[in-house]
Design an enzyme around this catalytic site. Structure first.
Site, short mmCIF file in Angstrom:
data_model
loop_
_atom_site.label_atom_id
_atom_site.label_comp_id
_atom_site.label_asym_id
_atom_site.label_seq_id
_atom_site.Cartn_x
_atom_site.Cartn_y
_atom_site.Cartn_z
N SER A 163 -59.39 55.94 25.44
CA SER A 163 -58.45 56.74 24.65
C SER A 163 -58.91 58.13 24.24
O SER A 163 -58.13 58.92 23.72
CB SER A 163 -58.03 55.98 23.40
N LYS A 203 -57.72 62.42 14.14
CA LYS A 203 -56.77 61.41 14.61
C LYS A 203 -56.27 60.60 13.41
O LYS A 203 -57.04 60.28 12.50
CB LYS A 203 -57.47 60.50 15.63
N SER A 220 -54.94 57.13 23.66
CA SER A 220 -54.14 57.29 22.48
C SER A 220 -54.50 58.49 21.62
O SER A 220 -53.79 58.80 20.68
CB SER A 220 -54.25 56.02 21.64
#
Lengths: 470, 476
Positions: free
Chosen positions: A159, A60, A135
């Site tokens: 997330s 990420k 996210s």
């Protein structure tokens, strides 16, 4: 999958190159990547041994990578190249993982749809018209599409777990403090938890063991031994006491979700588990999401104050330093971020702090008492990860004040509040799209969480579930 | 009309640690700009604070020296504001739970000892340094993250002189315990003064004014004296005092307006989520407190008892830590405290000042100083001769050897002196007659003659004794 790649040493380079090529090929469809990382240099410098030796991973984009662009999905950091590695990236390298890309995420990890990255929305591999969830949407989408066996995500409210459910993969938010946060661009420090995304429980065990551990650079990092989760894995449910969160079930609007979930619960009982429906105080449950937003936005507004265009952030012109800061932050943050920062600063403001921020922290303490009390009696808490399959991009969203939104959709914040480990495991399908079941356990009892997850995985037969991207 | 000033002081003091309060960047004065910083102090996204144990230790020492009550649960808070010298956009400080509360410090005033109460001492981190050029501002992040303690007094002072004494006493103690360099001129100790003036006997305080950026201890007194006079003049002209932030301009010796009172800035303080509360163990605290360096006040008492020095001399000696340490080292080798002290405070200090040196870095050694004092005490050199030896002593030469080399050593051998005395007596029969007639002045004359004949080397005390003795023999 991780074990096979690691053990077939001669094919590791080929696997990584293929993962890199496949990810590039998928980019026009999924838009899951912000920066590609050529694997060759890493392949030439692999350590002799390592839990993840030769395993391609997606990371990420809020995890700092030395010499490699790290944007956290925000235009304001679109030229930020960190001079240091985050601890999680250091650990990946030490264990021989090969990073092939930095993945898309909601701007600064604030969002649940993965539609706010400055590089545009990420698409759900099961249905390009649906969101992947956020996210950690980029990381989850790539694992779901089968191009990498594992990815790194972060989870402040849900997330990792919610997108994992919506994309049919395993998403693990371990205990707060188990994985160092050093070098992870923050959202809300008291809630931020890094975690792993895989397609099997076994892989989740290996992946977590590889990246977890005490780090003196993160003062909230826990001083605990990291066990060999894989060796401890045991799906025998005899003697296990499991709680189903009744509040979440009562808020369900999709009967198929209830049916699929209850089917798994029945099978867990058949395997020897005692399963009871438990209820938390509904008033407190309805306060989870508002308390979460008050705390998370307040911390975020302060955490991201360094992004002012003076040292970090693409600087916009202005007459005074104050103008420069204001113009930079106005122009380079999306509207949602500006709104969250404003709400966060409002919650911290002297006049409001008592009735918003501190009140939210009181609510947090009450919620922790509920969940901790339950976990004293039960080994794990189960609930549908979310009330439905992934929404379409044009979905108007649920009534924000409904139980469906606040409780059934917001219960994943519970484990961010008390720091418990929590994961989502695929449990079935609705309209051809995946559904997840969430499993939480006592802080630092990842082993129990993995054991229940393994049982679920055996019940569903969905180990290795992969989306076929059309 | 008489007025009474009420004065409180806030001191920011950089702690003398190897690294930052929350980072590993070096804490060193005078490094090249931005050569002593790191990712944490530059607030690189994703970095986290790591509390410096040494910083906590030094802060505990400071709290102990000033008798504060420690809070063993160390907690930090964030002070949020946007400013170009504040890398993170917030400062980590201890707003809600300071490390120490309710201490005091004794100061000397013309009326005697006075207690100034200290409200709190808390730990925090410094900001970057800005250099304003014409149309640019240059930034030096070396100072960003340097450990600080803030020491907040109660408003217990009433004059510039008391405030000066307070700051000096603080400085001296912080320096002695090794917590800080406490150099106002280098900015490692910074002083803000809060002052309000009201008619004597008034039941309320006057409007509070703050004077910032005072850069020396003497300017603390000057700034306050000016401010008292300024506010008095306003009162007497029938005006009212406005709440202002002022600074002291040492070129014109006046305080000048920085800004009028604005709305109270809201710093949105909240507990620092990246540093969990830390419980300090009682043993660790005790270990620090049991091993405190000797405080200046304790030294004062000991110097009086052990060495019998005057309080005036003790005051000057202790004002300079290096001088006091040098004195103590010399006293392990010498018996003559007064002599050592006098030489250190007069001729040696004079020489050091003239040559721009400090006693601990000069070539002078305690061994040489002790030997030098020994030469004088044993009468081997006169004090006049000792002064001639000063340059040698201060440039690292062995004083015994140097005295020989310069042919300065006094002749104290009675036999040798006796021969000279005999010669002088033989040559001055008139003086003998004068002595016999009861004119004691004759002795002085004869001593002078002997000294002359010995080229000043004869020990005057021995000469005097011998002359008396031999005169008596000759006239009997």
């Amino acid at each position: 999958m991780i074990k096979e790649i690691r053990e077939n040493r001669e094919t590791a380079a080929e696997v990584c190159r293929k993962a890199y090529a496949d990810t590039q090929a998928l980019q026009p469809k999924l838009n899951a990547v912000i920066t590609f990382i050529d694997p060759e240099e890493q392949l030439a410098n692999l350590p002799a041994e390592g839990l993840l030796r030769g395993v391609p991973v997606a990371v990420k984009d809020n995890c700092c990578t030395k010499g490699i662009l790290t944007t956290a999905g925000s235009a304001i950091l679109r030229d930020f190249v960190p001079p240091y590695d985050s601890t999680i990236v250091e650990n990946l390298k030490k264990e021989g993982a090969v990073m092939i890309c930095k993945t898309s995420m909601d701007e600064l990890a604030m969002g649940g749809a993965n539609t706010t990255a400055f590089t545009g929305p990420v698409h759900n591999p099961w249905d390009e018209n649906r969101i992947p969830g956020g996210s950690s949407g980029g990381s989850v989408a790539l694992v779901a599409a089968g191009v990498v066996p594992m990815a790194i995500g972060s989870d402040t409210g849900d997330s990792i777990r919610k997108p994992a459910a919506w994309c049919g993969v395993i998403g693990v938010k371990p205990t707060y403090g188990l994985i160092s946060r050093y070098g992870c661009v923050p959202y809300a420090s008291s809630l931020d938890t890094l975690g792993v995304i895989t397609r099997s429980v076994e892989d989740a065990c290996i992946a977590l063991q590889a990246v977890a551990g005490r780090d003196s650079r993160d003062m909230t990092s826990a001083d605990v031994e990291i066990p060999d989760y894989l060796a401890s894995l045991n799906s025998d449910m005899h003697g296990k006491k499991l709680a189903v969160l009744g509040n979440v079930m009562d808020g369900l609007l999709n009967d198929n979700v209830r049916k699929v979930f209850n089917g798994i619960v029945e099978k867990l009982k058949e395997r020897g588990a005692q399963v009871d429906v438990v209820y938390f105080d509904q008033k407190i449950m309805r306060a989870v999401l508002p308390a979460y937003y008050a705390i998370a936005n307040a911390e975020a507004s302060s955490n991201n104050a360094d992004l002012d265009g003076m040292r970090f952030g693409v600087r916009e012109p202005g007459e005074t330093t104050e103008d420069i800061m204001m113009n930079t932050r106005t122009k380079n943050f999306n509207k949602m971020i500006r709104r969250r920062f404003t709400i966060g600063a409002f919650a911290l403001d002297g006049e409001n702090q008592e009735k918003i921020f501190r009140k939210a922290k009181k609510v947090r303490r009450l919620i922790c008492e509920e969940i901790n009390g339950c976990l004293e009696e039960y080994d794990a808490i189960l609930a549908p990860t979310d009330g439905d399959i992934a929404p379409r991009f044009d979905d108007p969203g649920a009534d924000p004040l409904s139980d469906y939104n606040l409780v059934t959709g917001g219960h994943l914040d519970l484990e961010n509040f008390n720091g418990s480990p929590s994961m989502s495991v695929p449990m079935g399908f609705d309209q051809g799209c995946p559904l997840g079941i969430s499993i939480s356990a006592k802080p630092f009892d990842e082993i129990t969480m993995f054991n229940v997850a393994k049982a679920v995985e055996e019940i569903t037969g969905l180990k290795g579930l992969t989306a076929e991207v059309k | 009309m008489e007025y009474k000033a009420t004065i409180g002081i806030e001191i920011h003091c950089e702690l003398k640690t190897k690294s930052g309060m929350f980072s590993g960047a070096p804490n060193e004065f005078g490094l090249e700009a931005n050569a002593g910083t790191c990712a944490i102090d530059l607030a690189m996204p994703g970095t986290l604070p790591e509390l410096n144990e040494e910083g906590v230790r030094k802060a505990i020492q400071a709290c102990t020296a000033f008798h504060l009550t420690l809070d063993p649960l160390v907690r930090f808070d964030r002070k949020n504001y946007f400013y170009s010298d504040l890398a993170k956009g917030f400062q980590i400080t201890q707003q809600f739970h300071p490390l120490g509360r309710d201490g005091y410090l004794m100061i000397d005033t013309p009326e005697g000892k006075k207690k100034v109460r200290i409200n709190r001492i808390h730990m925090e981190e410094d900001t970057a340094k800005q250099f304003h050029m014409n149309d640019k501002t240059l930034m030096d992040f070396n100072r960003s993250g340097v450990p600080l303690i803030e020491i907040v007094s109660e408003p217990d002072m009433t004059t510039g002189q008391e405030a000066e004494a307070y700051v000096e006493a603080l400085r001296q103690t912080l320096y002695y315990i090794g917590a800080s360099d406490a150099k106002m001129e280098e900015g490692s100790m910074r002083c803000d003064v809060n002052i309000s003036l009201a008619p004597a006997g008034a039941d309320h305080l006057g409007t509070k004014n703050e004077i910032k950026n005072i850069n020396s201890i003497s300017n603390v007194g000057k700034a306050i004296d000016f401010e008292i006079a300024r506010q008095k003049a306003i009162y007497e002209a029938g005006g009212t005092i406005e709440q202002e932030t002022r600074r002291f301009d040492d070129k014109i010796n006046e305080t000048v307006l920085m800004r009028k009172k604005e709305g109270i800035v809201d710093y949105k303080y909240f507990p620092e989520p990246n540093i969990p509360p830390i419980r300090l163990s009682a043993e660790w605290i005790k270990d620090i407190q049991d091993n405190m360096p000797e405080l200046p006040d304790e030294k004062r008492v000991r110097y009086a008892e052990e060495y019998g020095l005057s309080s005036h001399d003790i005051g000057i000696l202790i004002a300079n830590k290096e001088m006091a340490e040098f004195f103590e080292k010399t006293m392990t080798l010498s018996e003559n405290a007064k002599g050592v002290c006098n030489w250190l405070l007069s001729d040696i200090s004079g020489w050091l000042n003239k040559n721009g040196q400090a006693v601990d870095s000069s070539a002078l050694t305690p061994e040489h100083l002790a030997a030098f004092i020994g030469l004088i005490d044993e009468g081997r050199i006169s004090s006049k001769q000792a002064k001639e030896l000063l340059d040698d002593l201060m440039t690292g030469k062995d004083p015994v050897q140097a005295a020989k080399d310069r042919g300065l050593e006094q002749v104290s051998d009675a036999g040798a002196i006796e021969a000279i005395v005999a010669q002088v007596l033989d040559a001055n029969p008139q003086a003998i007659a004068d002595f016999a007639a009861g004119k004691n002045k004759a002795v002085g004359f004869l001593v002078g003659q002997v000294m002359k004949a010995s080229a000043g080397k004869a020990n005057p005390a021995i000469v005097n004794g011998l002359i008396q003795e031999m005169l008596k023999k000759r006239i009997s």
